[in-house]
Design a protein around this motif. Structure first.
Motif, PDB file in Angstrom:
ATOM      1  N   ASN A  16       0.937  -1.241  -0.041  1.00  0.00           N
ATOM      2  CA  ASN A  16       0.059  -0.109  -0.017  1.00  0.00           C
ATOM      3  C   ASN A  16       0.889   1.347  -0.133  1.00  0.00           C
ATOM      4  O   ASN A  16       0.438   2.267   0.392  1.00  0.00           O
ATOM      5  CB  ASN A  16      -0.886   0.071   1.300  1.00  0.00           C
ATOM      6  CG  ASN A  16      -0.092  -0.185   2.705  1.00  0.00           C
ATOM      7  OD1 ASN A  16       0.851   0.072   2.735  1.00  0.00           O
ATOM      8  ND2 ASN A  16      -0.956  -0.785   3.431  1.00  0.00           N
ATOM      9  N   ASP A  17       2.136   1.094  -0.248  1.00  0.00           N
ATOM     10  CA  ASP A  17       3.129   2.501  -0.121  1.00  0.00           C
ATOM     11  C   ASP A  17       3.865   2.196  -1.612  1.00  0.00           C
ATOM     12  O   ASP A  17       4.541   1.021  -1.798  1.00  0.00           O
ATOM     13  CB  ASP A  17       3.781   2.246   0.812  1.00  0.00           C
ATOM     14  CG  ASP A  17       4.738   3.280   1.272  1.00  0.00           C
ATOM     15  OD1 ASP A  17       4.954   4.316   0.006  1.00  0.00           O
ATOM     16  OD2 ASP A  17       5.688   3.301   1.988  1.00  0.00           O
ATOM     17  N   THR A  18       3.999   3.178  -2.372  1.00  0.00           N
ATOM     18  CA  THR A  18       4.596   2.912  -3.583  1.00  0.00           C
ATOM     19  C   THR A  18       6.316   3.682  -3.527  1.00  0.00           C
ATOM     20  O   THR A  18       6.727   3.181  -4.494  1.00  0.00           O
ATOM     21  CB  THR A  18       4.184   3.877  -4.711  1.00  0.00           C
ATOM     22  OG1 THR A  18       4.299   5.328  -4.380  1.00  0.00           O
ATOM     23  CG2 THR A  18       2.685   3.461  -4.974  1.00  0.00           C
ATOM     24  N   SER A  19       6.658   3.932  -2.344  1.00  0.00           N
ATOM     25  CA  SER A  19       8.073   4.229  -2.085  1.00  0.00           C
ATOM     26  C   SER A  19       8.936   3.068  -2.054  1.00  0.00           C
ATOM     27  O   SER A  19       8.450   1.817  -2.021  1.00  0.00           O
ATOM     28  CB  SER A  19       8.049   4.946  -1.093  1.00  0.00           C
ATOM     29  OG  SER A  19       8.025   4.123   0.385  1.00  0.00           O
ATOM     30  N   THR A  21      11.112   1.762   0.342  1.00  0.00           N
ATOM     31  CA  THR A  21      11.364   2.010   1.838  1.00  0.00           C
ATOM     32  C   THR A  21      11.117   0.959   2.552  1.00  0.00           C
ATOM     33  O   THR A  21      10.223  -0.135   2.325  1.00  0.00           O
ATOM     34  CB  THR A  21      10.499   3.190   2.320  1.00  0.00           C
ATOM     35  OG1 THR A  21      10.590   4.496   1.587  1.00  0.00           O
ATOM     36  CG2 THR A  21      10.671   3.443   3.917  1.00  0.00           C
ATOM     37  N   HIS A  23      10.137  -0.902   6.049  1.00  0.00           N
ATOM     38  CA  HIS A  23       9.385   0.006   7.302  1.00  0.00           C
ATOM     39  C   HIS A  23      10.172  -0.719   8.797  1.00  0.00           C
ATOM     40  O   HIS A  23       9.167  -1.263   9.229  1.00  0.00           O
ATOM     41  CB  HIS A  23       7.974  -0.024   7.267  1.00  0.00           C
ATOM     42  CG  HIS A  23       7.568   1.100   6.041  1.00  0.00           C
ATOM     43  ND1 HIS A  23       7.422   0.789   4.730  1.00  0.00           N
ATOM     44  CD2 HIS A  23       7.551   2.347   6.095  1.00  0.00           C
ATOM     45  CE1 HIS A  23       7.027   1.620   3.929  1.00  0.00           C
ATOM     46  NE2 HIS A  23       7.100   2.717   4.895  1.00  0.00           N
ATOM     47  N   THR A  34       1.908  -0.274   7.012  1.00  0.00           N
ATOM     48  CA  THR A  34       2.463   0.372   5.941  1.00  0.00           C
ATOM     49  C   THR A  34       3.501  -0.714   5.245  1.00  0.00           C
ATOM     50  O   THR A  34       4.421  -0.565   5.755  1.00  0.00           O
ATOM     51  CB  THR A  34       3.106   1.703   6.079  1.00  0.00           C
ATOM     52  OG1 THR A  34       2.258   2.577   6.882  1.00  0.00           O
ATOM     53  CG2 THR A  34       3.599   2.491   4.735  1.00  0.00           C
ATOM     54  N   CYS A  35       3.108  -0.789   3.880  1.00  0.00           N
ATOM     55  CA  CYS A  35       3.793  -1.878   3.259  1.00  0.00           C
ATOM     56  C   CYS A  35       4.360  -1.668   1.650  1.00  0.00           C
ATOM     57  O   CYS A  35       3.618  -1.460   0.917  1.00  0.00           O
ATOM     58  CB  CYS A  35       3.080  -3.244   3.161  1.00  0.00           C
ATOM     59  SG  CYS A  35       3.995  -4.530   2.916  1.00  0.00           S
ATOM     60  N   SER A  36       5.702  -1.423   1.663  1.00  0.00           N
ATOM     61  CA  SER A  36       6.199  -1.054   0.115  1.00  0.00           C
ATOM     62  C   SER A  36       6.476  -2.524  -0.396  1.00  0.00           C
ATOM     63  O   SER A  36       6.390  -3.389   0.230  1.00  0.00           O
ATOM     64  CB  SER A  36       7.509  -0.401   0.505  1.00  0.00           C
ATOM     65  OG  SER A  36       8.405  -1.198   1.005  1.00  0.00           O
ATOM     66  N   THR A  59      -2.950   1.936  -4.961  1.00  0.00           N
ATOM     67  CA  THR A  59      -2.077   2.071  -5.585  1.00  0.00           C
ATOM     68  C   THR A  59      -2.151   1.967  -7.227  1.00  0.00           C
ATOM     69  O   THR A  59      -1.258   2.224  -8.013  1.00  0.00           O
ATOM     70  CB  THR A  59      -0.770   1.021  -5.206  1.00  0.00           C
ATOM     71  OG1 THR A  59      -1.300  -0.341  -5.617  1.00  0.00           O
ATOM     72  CG2 THR A  59      -0.589   1.401  -3.753  1.00  0.00           C
TER      73      THR A  59
END
Length: 66
Positions: A16-19, A21, A23, A34-36, A59
């Motif tokens: 759910n995170d497009t970076s 990163t 976490h 929060t999950c890249s 996304t």
């Protein structure tokens, strides 16, 4: 003979995170929050088992930074 794994028993990680990163003690370790994509892959590799990686609807159409 291949082993069948019931989808109900397979952990699913939702990206759910497009970076690009990691976490920390979040998704990369527990598979939630929060999950890249990188987090999801790290979690899947560390679990040693089959893991489904899916993408949150939020996304859809967004570019992923890798």
């Amino acid at each position: 003979m291949p082993t069948f794994v019931s989808p109900a028993l397979v952990p699913t990680v939702v990206v759910n995170d497009t970076s690009d990163t990691i976490h920390g003690a979040g998704c990369a370790v527990i598979g939630t929050g929060t999950c890249s994509l990188r987090d999801a892959i790290l979690f899947s590799n560390a679990s040693g088992a089959t893991t489904f990686i899916t993408f949150a609807a939020s996304t859809n159409g967004l570019p992923f930074t890798l």
